[in-house]
Scaffold this motif. Sequence first.
Motif, mmCIF file in Angstrom:
data_model
loop_
_atom_site.group_PDB
_atom_site.id
_atom_site.type_symbol
_atom_site.label_atom_id
_atom_site.label_comp_id
_atom_site.label_asym_id
_atom_site.label_seq_id
_atom_site.Cartn_x
_atom_site.Cartn_y
_atom_site.Cartn_z
ATOM 1 N N ASN A 8 -88.097 7.882 -66.323
ATOM 2 C CA ASN A 8 -88.177 6.923 -67.429
ATOM 3 C C ASN A 8 -87.281 7.320 -68.599
ATOM 4 O O ASN A 8 -87.089 6.544 -69.529
ATOM 5 C CB ASN A 8 -89.614 6.841 -67.969
ATOM 6 C CG ASN A 8 -90.573 6.222 -66.978
ATOM 7 O OD1 ASN A 8 -90.205 5.910 -65.862
ATOM 8 N ND2 ASN A 8 -91.817 6.070 -67.381
ATOM 9 N N LYS A 9 -86.742 8.506 -68.582
ATOM 10 C CA LYS A 9 -86.159 9.126 -69.762
ATOM 11 C C LYS A 9 -85.072 8.300 -70.431
ATOM 12 O O LYS A 9 -84.930 8.345 -71.654
ATOM 13 C CB LYS A 9 -85.612 10.499 -69.385
ATOM 14 C CG LYS A 9 -85.141 11.323 -70.567
ATOM 15 C CD LYS A 9 -84.768 12.729 -70.140
ATOM 16 C CE LYS A 9 -84.378 13.572 -71.340
ATOM 17 N NZ LYS A 9 -84.040 14.965 -70.935
ATOM 18 N N ASP A 10 -84.295 7.575 -69.662
ATOM 19 C CA ASP A 10 -83.178 6.818 -70.229
ATOM 20 C C ASP A 10 -83.536 5.367 -70.516
ATOM 21 O O ASP A 10 -82.641 4.554 -70.773
ATOM 22 C CB ASP A 10 -81.972 6.868 -69.279
ATOM 23 C CG ASP A 10 -81.462 8.281 -69.089
ATOM 24 O OD1 ASP A 10 -81.565 9.067 -70.050
ATOM 25 O OD2 ASP A 10 -80.989 8.596 -67.985
ATOM 26 N N HIS A 11 -84.810 5.005 -70.494
ATOM 27 C CA HIS A 11 -85.188 3.593 -70.611
ATOM 28 C C HIS A 11 -86.133 3.368 -71.786
ATOM 29 O O HIS A 11 -86.781 4.284 -72.278
ATOM 30 C CB HIS A 11 -85.801 3.112 -69.296
ATOM 31 C CG HIS A 11 -84.816 3.164 -68.167
ATOM 32 N ND1 HIS A 11 -83.740 2.311 -68.083
ATOM 33 C CD2 HIS A 11 -84.733 3.999 -67.101
ATOM 34 C CE1 HIS A 11 -83.031 2.596 -67.004
ATOM 35 N NE2 HIS A 11 -83.608 3.622 -66.391
ATOM 36 N N TRP A 12 -86.199 2.108 -72.198
ATOM 37 C CA TRP A 12 -86.919 1.799 -73.427
ATOM 38 C C TRP A 12 -87.675 0.481 -73.332
ATOM 39 O O TRP A 12 -87.333 -0.384 -72.514
ATOM 40 C CB TRP A 12 -85.965 1.749 -74.622
ATOM 41 C CG TRP A 12 -84.691 0.962 -74.427
ATOM 42 C CD1 TRP A 12 -83.462 1.460 -74.085
ATOM 43 C CD2 TRP A 12 -84.501 -0.452 -74.574
ATOM 44 N NE1 TRP A 12 -82.532 0.455 -74.012
ATOM 45 C CE2 TRP A 12 -83.138 -0.725 -74.311
ATOM 46 C CE3 TRP A 12 -85.348 -1.512 -74.911
ATOM 47 C CZ2 TRP A 12 -82.599 -2.022 -74.354
ATOM 48 C CZ3 TRP A 12 -84.824 -2.806 -74.955
ATOM 49 C CH2 TRP A 12 -83.459 -3.043 -74.687
ATOM 50 N N VAL A 13 -88.658 0.348 -74.224
ATOM 51 C CA VAL A 13 -89.356 -0.920 -74.472
ATOM 52 C C VAL A 13 -89.311 -1.150 -75.976
ATOM 53 O O VAL A 13 -89.864 -0.363 -76.746
ATOM 54 C CB VAL A 13 -90.823 -0.888 -73.990
ATOM 55 C CG1 VAL A 13 -91.532 -2.178 -74.379
ATOM 56 C CG2 VAL A 13 -90.886 -0.683 -72.485
ATOM 57 N N TYR A 14 -88.619 -2.203 -76.396
ATOM 58 C CA TYR A 14 -88.516 -2.557 -77.807
ATOM 59 C C TYR A 14 -89.275 -3.860 -78.032
ATOM 60 O O TYR A 14 -88.986 -4.875 -77.384
ATOM 61 C CB TYR A 14 -87.065 -2.771 -78.229
ATOM 62 C CG TYR A 14 -86.190 -1.535 -78.214
ATOM 63 C CD1 TYR A 14 -86.738 -0.253 -78.065
ATOM 64 C CD2 TYR A 14 -84.812 -1.635 -78.350
ATOM 65 C CE1 TYR A 14 -85.930 0.873 -78.044
ATOM 66 C CE2 TYR A 14 -83.999 -0.507 -78.344
ATOM 67 C CZ TYR A 14 -84.563 0.740 -78.184
ATOM 68 O OH TYR A 14 -83.755 1.854 -78.176
ATOM 69 N N TYR A 15 -90.245 -3.826 -78.945
ATOM 70 C CA TYR A 15 -90.966 -5.047 -79.295
ATOM 71 C C TYR A 15 -90.011 -6.060 -79.914
ATOM 72 O O TYR A 15 -89.177 -5.735 -80.768
ATOM 73 C CB TYR A 15 -92.088 -4.733 -80.277
ATOM 74 C CG TYR A 15 -92.753 -5.973 -80.855
ATOM 75 C CD1 TYR A 15 -93.646 -6.719 -80.094
ATOM 76 C CD2 TYR A 15 -92.475 -6.392 -82.156
ATOM 77 C CE1 TYR A 15 -94.254 -7.852 -80.612
ATOM 78 C CE2 TYR A 15 -93.083 -7.516 -82.682
ATOM 79 C CZ TYR A 15 -93.962 -8.253 -81.907
ATOM 80 O OH TYR A 15 -94.548 -9.374 -82.417
ATOM 81 N N SER A 16 -90.145 -7.328 -79.493
ATOM 82 C CA SER A 16 -89.334 -8.413 -80.053
ATOM 83 C C SER A 16 -90.157 -9.685 -80.094
ATOM 84 O O SER A 16 -90.481 -10.253 -79.036
ATOM 85 C CB SER A 16 -88.065 -8.641 -79.228
ATOM 86 O OG SER A 16 -87.387 -9.813 -79.664
#
Length: 390
Positions: free
Chosen positions: A345-353
């Motif tokens: 998971n290290k290179d991935h993200w979840v950004y609230y929008s």
Amino acid sequence: MSRVIMILVVGAIITYAYTNITLNEYTSQGTQNAVDNYSYNRAHDIANGMVDVILMRLANDKDYRVSTKISENLFGGEVSYSAENAFFDGDSLIKIIVSAKFNGVTKNITSYTEKPGGGWVPPVVRAAWTANADLNNTISDMYIDGRNHDLSLGIIAGTGVAGVSTSTTFNNVDNAEIGGTKAGVDYPMSYPEDPAVIEENFSWGGTFPESPDEILGYPEGTLKAAAQSGQYGSQYLLNPANSGGKSSYILGLTYPVSGVTYIEITNGDELELQFEQNGNSGIVVVHNSDRTSRLKGVKYDKSTSDGLLTGLLVTDYSFHHHIDILGGVMQLSPNLEDSKNCNGNKDHWVYYSSEAITQATETAAEITGLSANAGYGFGKKRVNVKHVYE
């Protein structure tokens, strides 16, 4: 002597009569007051009930309007009402006027509500990642940001949510960088994270949604039907075929996904969802009625896709989230991963929008004809009431 006695008797009779009349008047007035009070409360209840009925009709039909007053019988009284477009306090709203009569008493209510039909952020999306269970292992070492991002990844200051929301304790076991917003203050992603961006031990009071439909405030089966409609690229799979082997990638989807993508797994298969191509968007659901479906991986084909989903991902259990999500994640199972670790998971993200989620729910509203919700579940209004005058 007899005359004195007669005078006393007559006086007593007059006094009794006067007292009796006065008591009767008080009794009658008390009875009338009770009747009036009951009638007023009844008229008030009828008026409020009619407002709620109209709000329900607006939620179920975004084009519902009543330009010429209509009268109906309701709860033993009579009610007349209208619902028209109007401007108030600079907003383009719907003006609802209700007049209820019961036993000669009239009660008037005027309400202004937002126009339904657009997208919205469901109130249960409390964070970039929201769950009703232990999220420690699931998030692993991802980048999680509850600050509000626009579709170009810019920050919309002071309008975000928590990075993580869970009904249990949260321990950042794999050094995830987490940010978010609390009380209008933005906290950039960091490790260790600021405690303000973590909502843990949140008490849902037994109201955590158990289905994707509950998240949006829809009747059960609505999102599945939306997916089956095929509108706006929507797709539905039941116990999908898979590639087999270690990965067991789900087969049968047309990419990029859009609209409502609904994958129902009821046969116990533990599968992986692999996104292909660019431009994947909308509401993506992997679920069954028992909340026992399992995605052992959410990944992307690096040869064809940028690995970005714009919208809302809703799963029961899911792990190995090797994609980027602009919008939000909700997990419905009460039993998420609590032993395995994930290093990918290290290179991935979840950004609230809020923009991404609003865009996704707007498409759902267009497909279903059911409009934006201010809440979910029984008794919750599914349109936003702005002003009420009685």
